[in-house]
Design a protein around this motif. Structure first.
Motif, PDB file in Angstrom:
ATOM      1  N   THR A  86       0.850  -1.191   0.000  1.00 21.53           N
ATOM      2  CA  THR A  86       0.000   0.000   0.000  1.00 21.53           C
ATOM      3  C   THR A  86       0.883   1.236   0.000  1.00 21.53           C
ATOM      4  OG1 THR A  86      -1.686  -1.155   1.275  1.00 21.53           O
ATOM      5  CG2 THR A  86      -1.824   1.240   1.242  1.00 21.53           C
ATOM      6  N   ALA A  87       0.532   2.242  -0.794  1.00 20.18           N
ATOM      7  CA  ALA A  87       1.267   3.500  -0.791  1.00 20.18           C
ATOM      8  C   ALA A  87       1.028   4.219   0.537  1.00 20.18           C
ATOM      9  CB  ALA A  87       0.816   4.376  -1.952  1.00 20.18           C
ATOM     10  N   GLN A  88       2.105   4.663   1.173  1.00 18.52           N
ATOM     11  CA  GLN A  88       2.025   5.329   2.465  1.00 18.52           C
ATOM     12  C   GLN A  88       2.843   6.619   2.421  1.00 18.52           C
ATOM     13  OE1 GLN A  88       0.362   4.219   5.209  1.00 18.52           O
ATOM     14  NE2 GLN A  88      -0.089   2.085   4.728  1.00 18.52           N
ATOM     15  N   GLY A  89       2.579   7.509   3.370  1.00 21.37           N
ATOM     16  CA  GLY A  89       3.395   8.691   3.536  1.00 21.37           C
ATOM     17  C   GLY A  89       3.440   9.566   2.294  1.00 21.37           C
ATOM     18  N   PRO A  90       4.616  10.094   1.928  1.00 22.79           N
ATOM     19  CA  PRO A  90       4.715  10.981   0.763  1.00 22.79           C
ATOM     20  C   PRO A  90       4.270  10.331  -0.533  1.00 22.79           C
ATOM     21  CG  PRO A  90       6.676  11.171   2.132  1.00 22.79           C
ATOM     22  CD  PRO A  90       5.881  10.021   2.683  1.00 22.79           C
ATOM     23  N   MET A  91       4.443   9.001  -0.666  1.00 19.75           N
ATOM     24  CA  MET A  91       4.007   8.339  -1.896  1.00 19.75           C
ATOM     25  C   MET A  91       2.494   8.334  -2.009  1.00 19.75           C
ATOM     26  SD  MET A  91       5.080   7.101  -4.675  1.00 19.75           S
ATOM     27  CE  MET A  91       4.092   6.505  -6.056  1.00 19.75           C
ATOM     28  N   ALA A  92       1.804   8.255  -0.886  1.00 17.79           N
ATOM     29  CA  ALA A  92       0.342   8.329  -0.928  1.00 17.79           C
ATOM     30  C   ALA A  92      -0.102   9.674  -1.491  1.00 17.79           C
ATOM     31  CB  ALA A  92      -0.234   8.118   0.470  1.00 17.79           C
ATOM     32  N   GLU A  93       0.610  10.737  -1.133  1.00 15.52           N
ATOM     33  CA  GLU A  93       0.278  12.069  -1.665  1.00 15.52           C
ATOM     34  C   GLU A  93       0.534  12.134  -3.163  1.00 15.52           C
ATOM     35  OE1 GLU A  93       1.642  16.752  -1.097  1.00 15.52           O
ATOM     36  OE2 GLU A  93       2.101  15.283   0.463  1.00 15.52           O
ATOM     37  N   GLY A  98      -1.186   4.643   9.743  1.00 18.34           N
ATOM     38  CA  GLY A  98      -1.054   4.189   8.364  1.00 18.34           C
ATOM     39  C   GLY A  98      -2.299   4.519   7.570  1.00 18.34           C
ATOM     40  N   PHE A  99      -2.122   5.288   6.503  1.00 21.87           N
ATOM     41  CA  PHE A  99      -3.280   5.762   5.739  1.00 21.87           C
ATOM     42  C   PHE A  99      -3.029   5.587   4.252  1.00 21.87           C
ATOM     43  CE2 PHE A  99      -2.954   8.182   9.682  1.00 21.87           C
ATOM     44  CZ  PHE A  99      -4.196   7.952  10.241  1.00 21.87           C
ATOM     45  N   ALA A 100      -3.834   4.739   3.641  1.00 24.32           N
ATOM     46  CA  ALA A 100      -3.777   4.610   2.193  1.00 24.32           C
ATOM     47  C   ALA A 100      -4.375   5.868   1.568  1.00 24.32           C
ATOM     48  CB  ALA A 100      -4.566   3.378   1.747  1.00 24.32           C
ATOM     49  N   PRO A 101      -3.981   6.211   0.331  1.00 21.78           N
ATOM     50  CA  PRO A 101      -4.526   7.408  -0.299  1.00 21.78           C
ATOM     51  C   PRO A 101      -5.992   7.247  -0.667  1.00 21.78           C
ATOM     52  CG  PRO A 101      -3.140   6.200  -1.839  1.00 21.78           C
ATOM     53  CD  PRO A 101      -2.972   5.539  -0.513  1.00 21.78           C
ATOM     54  N   PRO A 122     -12.273   5.522  -2.705  1.00 20.38           N
ATOM     55  CA  PRO A 122     -12.526   6.839  -2.090  1.00 20.38           C
ATOM     56  C   PRO A 122     -12.556   6.841  -0.567  1.00 20.38           C
ATOM     57  CG  PRO A 122     -14.549   5.947  -3.030  1.00 20.38           C
ATOM     58  CD  PRO A 122     -13.449   5.036  -3.454  1.00 20.38           C
ATOM     59  N   ARG A 123     -12.794   5.690   0.054  1.00 16.57           N
ATOM     60  CA  ARG A 123     -12.891   5.658   1.521  1.00 16.57           C
ATOM     61  C   ARG A 123     -11.993   4.543   2.076  1.00 16.57           C
ATOM     62  NH1 ARG A 123     -18.936   6.141   3.696  1.00 16.57           N
ATOM     63  NH2 ARG A 123     -17.714   6.653   5.546  1.00 16.57           N
ATOM     64  N   PRO A 124     -10.676   4.754   1.991  1.00 19.44           N
ATOM     65  CA  PRO A 124      -9.769   3.698   2.458  1.00 19.44           C
ATOM     66  C   PRO A 124      -9.783   3.590   3.976  1.00 19.44           C
ATOM     67  CG  PRO A 124      -8.534   5.671   1.933  1.00 19.44           C
ATOM     68  CD  PRO A 124      -9.954   5.933   1.497  1.00 19.44           C
ATOM     69  N   TYR A 125      -9.492   2.411   4.446  1.00 14.91           N
ATOM     70  CA  TYR A 125      -9.331   2.220   5.877  1.00 14.91           C
ATOM     71  C   TYR A 125      -7.975   2.776   6.310  1.00 14.91           C
ATOM     72  CZ  TYR A 125     -13.410  -0.840   6.081  1.00 14.91           C
ATOM     73  OH  TYR A 125     -14.691  -1.338   6.021  1.00 14.91           O
ATOM     74  N   GLY A 126      -7.909   3.229   7.547  1.00 11.27           N
ATOM     75  CA  GLY A 126      -6.651   3.734   8.072  1.00 11.27           C
ATOM     76  C   GLY A 126      -6.328   3.104   9.409  1.00 11.27           C
TER      77      GLY A 126
END
Length: 417
Positions: A266-273, A366-369, A375-379
């Motif tokens: 899963t993309a996290q952090g700056p990659m999620a942005e 941990g937050f997926a984009p 549109p409503r990922p789990y975090g």
């Protein structure tokens, strides 16, 4: 010995003289034929430029949190101080309203501002020099079509001498070679398009590269992973134990770039942005081209340090923390839940040699984009654990479900924090 010292002194003097000559070389001028008037964009060109701006994630840096798109003002942390992104809207007083297409192209491809000042390399002109003239003009047409926003740029807050003209000239002499790279005739058009997006407009090496003490990138260091000033680690795109995708199906690479989720992570952090602001908006053909290129990169493998015996008390504490805090979502065997909670068993973020991202996810959440396709990922909420507990939990995760990565010490946790 005296002759050796004299020879070394002569070599150093020659090197300094050569560097000074290169450093004080004149900056490229704007074509006089273009200096008088700005390019007159048409709607089709501006629309294409809007897609190119998404590929380059221009708004990501040039939009302050809560501010108008492209109006600048965002502070970007670097190891040398804070750089403040400029206003790209066509406001004549504080933006690009008085610029010409040629001046914009020179800034993009050569890192030189309208008035001849050298731009700091936090603006990735070292990658943007690959952008073609047609694409540069399309980007310019898009920026000219934006509503003007008056927002004066705050000065950079760089430590001396990093923002000085001499320092910037020396840096350019060491690390910058302008010019586009011709297409590789031995590769497909799709591969060449992917290479252009990754190495040029997408400027992936701006994050995914090892940099030296002066912030420069040399040869093989590109795309091989690097620490980010935001406290994250951008993993190597060539390393099979980090973020290399040579053995992934193309569709899984595309899925990760489109949605932020894949069967492998899963993309996290700056990659999620990056996924939110950029890659989810790209055309399918461009995403596949990027995937083709990334899968073709030479594969490297760094093996995390291993240790035989681990402290039984540390392992028991880590197991208890997992059972209390993590098992409810990630499962008894670290299997997670497809499309909901990422698997920890087999996760490269858990086992890679650099444990920065694992620590960040545990302590910051941990937050997926949130993307159009998800549109409503789990975090995952953040956990406020002490150094000893963090070290124990991470050590247990890195030694369970077949993992055999090195343990994490309290000192490592303290340093990373």
């Amino acid at each position: 010995m005296s002759r050796l010292r004299q020879a070394l002194a002569t070599l150093v003097a020659l090197a300094v003289a050569a560097l000074a000559f290169v450093a004080w070389a004149p900056v490229p001028a704007v074509d006089d034929r273009e200096a008088a008037a700005p390019l007159a964009p048409d709607a089709a060109q501006a629309a294409r430029g809007a897609q190119l701006a998404l590929a380059g994630n221009c708004a990501g840096c040039h939009t302050e949190r809560g501010g108008a798109p492209y109006a600048g003002g965002r502070g970007i942390e670097t190891p040398f101080g804070t750089v403040v992104a400029g206003n790209l809207t066509p406001d004549p007083a504080t933006g690009l309203g008085r610029w010409t297409a040629g001046e914009f192209r020179r800034a993009l491809q050569h890192g030189v501002s309208r008035d001849g000042r050298l731009l700091v390399p936090a603006f990735p002109y070292t990658s943007f020099t690959q952008v073609t003239r047609d694409d540069a003009d399309a980007l310019w047409a898009h920026l000219r079509s934006l509503p003007p926003v008056q927002q004066a740029k705050r000065p950079h807050a760089l430590r001396w001498p990093y923002g000085s003209d001499l320092a910037l000239r020396v840096w350019r002499a060491l690390y910058f070679r302008p010019g586009t790279t011709p297409a590789d005739p031995a590769q497909s058009a799709e591969w060449n398009r992917g290479a252009y997006l990754v190495r040029g407009l997408g400027h992936c090496e701006a994050c995914h590269a090892r940099r030296d003490a002066l912030g420069g990138i040399r040869g093989a260091a590109a795309l091989q992973g690097g620490r980010l000033p935001q406290g994250w680690y951008a993993p190597s795109l060539t390393d099979a134990t980090e973020a290399g995708v040579a053995d992934w199906p193309i569709d899984e690479v595309v899925r990760l770039l489109r949605t932020g989720l894949s069967e492998h992570g899963t993309a996290q952090g700056p990659m999620a942005e990056v996924v939110v602001r950029s890659t989810q908006h790209l055309a399918e053909a461009d995403l596949r081209a990027v995937a083709v290129y990334l899968r073709s990169l030479p594969v490297t493998t760094s093996r995390p340090g291993r240790s035989g015996a681990r402290d039984p008390q540390v392992m028991a504490r880590g197991q208890a923390l997992y059972a209390d805090l993590c098992r409810g979502c990630h499962g008894d065997e670290g299997q997670g839940a497809p499309g909901v909670y990422p698997a920890l068993a087999g996760s490269r973020m858990v086992t890679m040699a650099d444990t920065t991202n694992l620590l960040r996810v545990i302590t910051q959440g941990g937050f997926a984009p949130a993307t159009a396709a998800n549109p409503r990922p789990y975090g995952m909420p953040p956990f406020d654990l002490g150094h000893a507990d963090l070290a124990a939990l991470m050590t247990w995760l890195r030694a369970t479900w077949g993992h055999d990565a090195s343990p994490v010490s309290e000192v490592q946790v303290l340093t990373a924090r």
